[in-house]
Design a protein around this motif. Structure first.
Motif, PDB file in Angstrom:
ATOM      1  N   ARG A  97      31.022  -1.641  -8.675  1.00  0.00           N
ATOM      2  CA  ARG A  97      31.930  -2.812  -9.472  1.00  0.00           C
ATOM      3  C   ARG A  97      32.005  -3.845  -8.274  1.00  0.00           C
ATOM      4  NH1 ARG A  97      34.992  -3.868 -13.799  1.00  0.00           N
ATOM      5  NH2 ARG A  97      34.750  -2.162 -14.024  1.00  0.00           N
ATOM      6  N   GLU A  98      32.761  -3.482  -7.485  1.00  0.00           N
ATOM      7  CA  GLU A  98      32.731  -3.674  -5.648  1.00  0.00           C
ATOM      8  C   GLU A  98      31.844  -5.067  -5.525  1.00  0.00           C
ATOM      9  OE1 GLU A  98      34.750  -1.157  -2.825  1.00  0.00           O
ATOM     10  OE2 GLU A  98      36.885  -1.637  -4.052  1.00  0.00           O
ATOM     11  N   LYS A  99      30.730  -4.129  -5.412  1.00  0.00           N
ATOM     12  CA  LYS A  99      29.225  -4.462  -4.755  1.00  0.00           C
ATOM     13  C   LYS A  99      28.502  -5.555  -5.912  1.00  0.00           C
ATOM     14  CE  LYS A  99      26.409  -0.676  -4.624  1.00  0.00           C
ATOM     15  NZ  LYS A  99      25.998  -0.086  -4.398  1.00  0.00           N
ATOM     16  N   ARG A 114      26.919  -3.503 -17.111  1.00  0.00           N
ATOM     17  CA  ARG A 114      28.628  -3.068 -17.652  1.00  0.00           C
ATOM     18  C   ARG A 114      29.976  -3.401 -16.849  1.00  0.00           C
ATOM     19  NH1 ARG A 114      25.228   1.485 -16.443  1.00  0.00           N
ATOM     20  NH2 ARG A 114      25.658   1.805 -14.459  1.00  0.00           N
ATOM     21  N   VAL A 115      29.094  -3.992 -15.377  1.00  0.00           N
ATOM     22  CA  VAL A 115      30.482  -4.406 -14.514  1.00  0.00           C
ATOM     23  C   VAL A 115      31.826  -5.915 -15.321  1.00  0.00           C
ATOM     24  CG1 VAL A 115      31.661  -5.880 -12.431  1.00  0.00           C
ATOM     25  CG2 VAL A 115      30.032  -3.960 -12.620  1.00  0.00           C
ATOM     26  N   ALA A 160      22.629  -6.979  -5.524  1.00  0.00           N
ATOM     27  CA  ALA A 160      24.077  -6.101  -4.667  1.00  0.00           C
ATOM     28  C   ALA A 160      23.312  -4.599  -4.888  1.00  0.00           C
ATOM     29  CB  ALA A 160      24.703  -6.064  -5.984  1.00  0.00           C
ATOM     30  N   GLY A 161      21.603  -4.724  -5.443  1.00  0.00           N
ATOM     31  CA  GLY A 161      20.966  -3.229  -4.691  1.00  0.00           C
ATOM     32  C   GLY A 161      21.324  -2.052  -5.797  1.00  0.00           C
ATOM     33  N   VAL A 162      21.672  -2.659  -7.663  1.00  0.00           N
ATOM     34  CA  VAL A 162      21.867  -1.941  -8.120  1.00  0.00           C
ATOM     35  C   VAL A 162      20.889  -2.286  -9.517  1.00  0.00           C
ATOM     36  CG1 VAL A 162      24.285  -1.092  -7.638  1.00  0.00           C
ATOM     37  CG2 VAL A 162      23.737  -3.779  -9.460  1.00  0.00           C
TER      38      VAL A 162
END
Length: 338
Positions: free
Chosen positions: A37-39, A24-25, A15-17
């Motif tokens: 959230r979507e990623k 947290r998501v 996701a690149g996070v």
């Protein structure tokens, strides 16, 4: 194809996070942007990732699991309670783990010990009680307990009930207004506070109308025992012309005996009233007059108390008593359906 479990680190990379963003998501109520959230959810879907709830519970100290102890699933009131309570808690990010028990305190203790092994965040006891020793243990572990449809003298537990006493009084007043003179009562489990309060209200209501109870049998909240109780009460010639049965589950058993075993008519020969107002009470086969428990409000109050005490262990216990409503139907005389 690999059987290796996908980790949150892999999801974060896809996701690149950061890994904390992934956490947290998947944490109910945590703050996270819509884009993040979507990623994360897309990456999790592509990789087949599922969060490890138990591992998170070990880290956070929160399992987000509520233990629900139920004793009477054959009583139509409680499957509805399980369903609605589960849905309400899921909306708050919790899940319900259901445990079955008999209503006796000894059996409940064994179930409660098992529940505590699951590291639950809270406990709901539906029409069961537990010892003061085990209640103290729950307090020591910081686990709030809420009694649903039952009260107990133990001061450390919250409770949510309908006004059972006023329900009994309302049924007595209805019988008196319909002109009944010979009144019967089929009791539930003697030690249950619901049984105690409904009968006390019923007797006081009869006394206020200048009437007395002329017949009493014990059904113990069980269908078979209530059939036997109804046979005993109505087999002779001098049977009651009205009977209050402590809950709908037992009232259905009594009506089956009165109509199909003894050939008596409801309400022409015997008026019958129950308590709970489960959905089947409104079916034409029974058309049962019943005192309705406000189940949605009871569930809402239970969840509210439980979550408040989970978040703040110093919150004092609460005892909530809610008003119900007498629903008049064709099993009693001179009334119109409402």
């Amino acid at each position: 194809m690999t059987n290796e479990r996908v980790t949150s680190i892999q999801v974060a990379r896809r996701a690149g996070v950061s890994q904390s963003a992934v956490s947290r998501v998947f944490t109910p109520g945590a703050s996270v942007s819509k884009a993040t959230r979507e990623k994360v959810l897309q990456a999790a879907e592509e990789l087949g990732y599922r969060p490890n709830v138990l591992a998170r519970a070990m880290i956070t100290g929160r399992s987000r699991i509520i233990g629900l102890v139920v004793a009477y699933l054959e009583n139509q009131f409680y499957p509805e309670v399980v369903e609605r309570l589960s849905v309400a808690l899921q909306k708050e990010g919790y899940h319900v783990l259901v445990f079955m028990s008999s209503p006796t305190v000894g059996d409940v203790q064994d179930v409660m010990r098992e529940i505590l092994d699951y590291q639950v965040d809270g406990i709901v006891l539906a029409s069961v009680s537990m010892s003061s020793v085990l209640a103290a243990r729950c307090r020591d572990h910081g686990i709030p307990v809420v009694l649903f449809n039952r009260e107990q003298d133990e001061s450390g537990m919250s409770s949510v009930t309908t006004d059972n006493y006023q329900g009994g009084r309302a049924i007595a007043a209805h019988f008196a207004a319909a002109g009944h003179q010979k009144i019967g009562y089929i009791a539930g489990l003697e030690e249950a506070t619901t049984q105690r309060d409904r009968e006390a209200g019923f007797r006081d209501g009869l006394e206020e109308a200048g009437l007395t109870l002329t017949a009493r049998e014990l059904g113990n909240f069980e269908y078979a025992q209530t059939r036997a109780a109804a046979l005993e009460m109505f087999a002779g010639r001098d049977y009651p012309d009205a009977v209050f049965v402590c809950n709908d589950h037992m009232a259905f058993a009594a009506m089956d005996v009165i109509r199909f075993k003894l050939g008596l008519r409801v309400p022409e020969d015997v008026a019958v009233a129950g308590f709970d107002d489960v959905p089947i009470a409104a079916w034409p086969a029974y058309d049962l007059t019943s005192f309705r428990q406000p189940i949605n409000r009871m569930i809402a109050q239970t969840v509210k108390i439980l979550l408040r005490r989970i978040e703040d262990r110093e919150t004092p216990p609460e005892r909530i008593t809610l008003d119900g409503e007498l629903k008049l139907r064709g099993s009693t005389r001179n009334i119109g359906a409402t």
